[in-house]
Scaffold this active site. Structure first.
Site, mmCIF file in Angstrom:
data_model
loop_
_atom_site.group_PDB
_atom_site.id
_atom_site.type_symbol
_atom_site.label_atom_id
_atom_site.label_comp_id
_atom_site.label_asym_id
_atom_site.label_seq_id
_atom_site.Cartn_x
_atom_site.Cartn_y
_atom_site.Cartn_z
ATOM 1 N N GLY A 31 0.657 -1.225 0.093
ATOM 2 C CA GLY A 31 -0.089 -0.059 0.090
ATOM 3 C C GLY A 31 0.627 1.076 0.285
ATOM 4 C CB SER A 32 4.635 2.331 -0.685
ATOM 5 O OG SER A 32 4.765 2.173 -2.454
ATOM 6 C CG ASN A 33 1.858 2.480 -5.573
ATOM 7 O OD1 ASN A 33 2.472 4.213 -6.516
ATOM 8 N ND2 ASN A 33 2.488 2.505 -5.328
ATOM 9 C CG MET A 109 -1.062 -8.329 -7.626
ATOM 10 S SD MET A 109 -0.333 -7.351 -8.397
ATOM 11 C CE MET A 109 1.555 -6.695 -7.739
ATOM 12 N NE ARG A 110 -8.019 -12.674 -7.839
ATOM 13 C CZ ARG A 110 -7.956 -13.795 -8.158
ATOM 14 N NH1 ARG A 110 -6.783 -13.786 -7.777
ATOM 15 N NH2 ARG A 110 -8.420 -14.570 -8.435
ATOM 16 C CG HIS A 128 2.427 -2.393 -14.556
ATOM 17 N ND1 HIS A 128 1.451 -3.975 -13.874
ATOM 18 C CD2 HIS A 128 3.320 -2.807 -15.414
ATOM 19 C CE1 HIS A 128 3.095 -5.000 -14.391
ATOM 20 N NE2 HIS A 128 3.086 -4.023 -15.867
ATOM 21 C CG ASP A 164 -0.527 -4.991 -15.644
ATOM 22 O OD1 ASP A 164 -1.645 -3.944 -14.426
ATOM 23 O OD2 ASP A 164 0.270 -5.720 -15.118
ATOM 24 C CD GLU A 193 4.583 1.458 -9.379
ATOM 25 O OE1 GLU A 193 4.337 0.786 -10.356
ATOM 26 O OE2 GLU A 193 4.950 1.732 -7.840
HETATM 27 C C1 GAR Z 1 3.348 -1.583 -7.767
HETATM 28 O O1 GAR Z 1 4.935 -0.753 -7.464
HETATM 29 C C2 GAR Z 1 2.001 -1.507 -8.551
HETATM 30 O O2 GAR Z 1 2.231 -0.905 -10.662
HETATM 31 C C3 GAR Z 1 2.509 -2.997 -9.040
HETATM 32 O O3 GAR Z 1 2.257 -3.471 -7.485
HETATM 33 C C4 GAR Z 1 2.901 -2.849 -6.968
HETATM 34 C C5 GAR Z 1 2.077 -2.294 -5.437
HETATM 35 O O4 GAR Z 1 3.356 -1.435 -4.588
HETATM 36 N N1 GAR Z 1 1.070 -4.049 -10.011
HETATM 37 C C6 GAR Z 1 1.137 -4.157 -10.722
HETATM 38 O O5 GAR Z 1 2.041 -5.367 -10.670
HETATM 39 C C7 GAR Z 1 0.440 -4.672 -10.903
HETATM 40 N N2 GAR Z 1 0.187 -5.463 -12.848
HETATM 41 P P1 GAR Z 1 2.048 -0.752 -3.226
HETATM 42 O O6 GAR Z 1 1.803 -1.503 -2.224
HETATM 43 O O7 GAR Z 1 3.617 -0.660 -2.331
HETATM 44 O O8 GAR Z 1 1.908 0.075 -3.578
#
Ligand code: GAR
Length: 210
Positions: A31-33, A109-110, A128, A164, A193
């Site tokens: 969940g950093s984003n 991731m679904r 992504h 994606d 990101e």
């Molecule tokens: C992120 O790097 C995002 O781009 C990736 O999961 C990570 C989640 O990071 N998403 C994918 O790979 C989608 N196919 P976070 O939980 O720290 O936000």
């Protein structure tokens, strides 16, 4: 280090938007984003509010981060459903119950089914960790390293049925360094990101306000 950016910075121009965007966050992991979005909202640089955080993995750190900020969370565990469609029906019900305008997938991731795409047509974003259309899927960072690409990055796009894929809203490029590991490259990609996911949502808010 050079970081070439394709997208302008929308975060400041969005401050004046009248009506906050009502966001539903979907995440599977750390969940950093999500944290970057929540920080931008609390710093008043993003006219939005997070209505709910939906997560599918019990114990996912994103839930803890949201709960610390008093943001409602809902665990919908895909392992409890017999089909992807039934699972997505539950996700849609939770998003609708939370009165969400825009769905933001940050580490979800679904694969989205027609059920989800039809419920929020062109109103779902995904981030992504590659310059799409290169390296969709869950091993984007490792594949970029394996291929020996010299420039990687990240992409924010509208969600469609393909994994994606979908119209690209923003990208940021990140150089791959000779001694990069998956962890070091992913860490630098994530810095970008966190910036472009906020900028992309700010752009939505700006477009809504005009
Ligand atoms: C992120 O790097 C995002 O781009 C990736 O999961 C990570 C989640 O990071 N998403 C994918 O790979 C989608 N196919 P976070 O939980 O720290 O936000």
């Amino acid at each position: 280090m050079c970081e070439s950016l394709v997208s302008p910075d929308y975060s400041q121009t969005a401050i004046d938007a009248q009506k906050p965007l009502k966001l539903g966050i979907m995440a599977s992991g750390s969940g950093s984003n999500f944290a970057a979005i929540a920080t931008a909202i609390s710093n008043n640089v993003l006219p939005a509010q997070v209505q709910v955080v939906i997560y599918n993995n019990p114990g996912a750190k994103v839930a803890e981060r949201a709960q610390e900020q008093g943001i409602p969370t809902k665990l919908i565990n895909h392992r409890d459903y017999q089909s992807r469609e039934r699972f997505d029906q539950e996700v849609v019900a939770a998003l609708k119950a939370a009165d969400v305008d825009w769905v933001i997938m940050v580490g979800w991731m679904r694969r989205a089914t027609q059920v989800l795409v039809d419920a929020f047509p062109r109103r779902m974003l995904n981030i992504h960790p590659s310059l799409l259309p290169n390296f969709p899927g869950i091993h984007a960072i490792e594949q970029a390293l394996d291929y020996g690409v010299k420039i990687s990055g990240c992409t924010v796009h509208i969600v469609t049925l393909e994994v994606d894929s979908g119209p690209i809203l923003m990208q940021a490029a990140v150089p791959v360094l000779p001694d990069d590991t998956a962890d070091t490259l992913h860490a630098r990609v994530q810095v970008q990101e966190h910036r472009i996911i906020v900028d992309a949502i700010a752009k939505l808010a700006q477009d809504q306000a005009t």
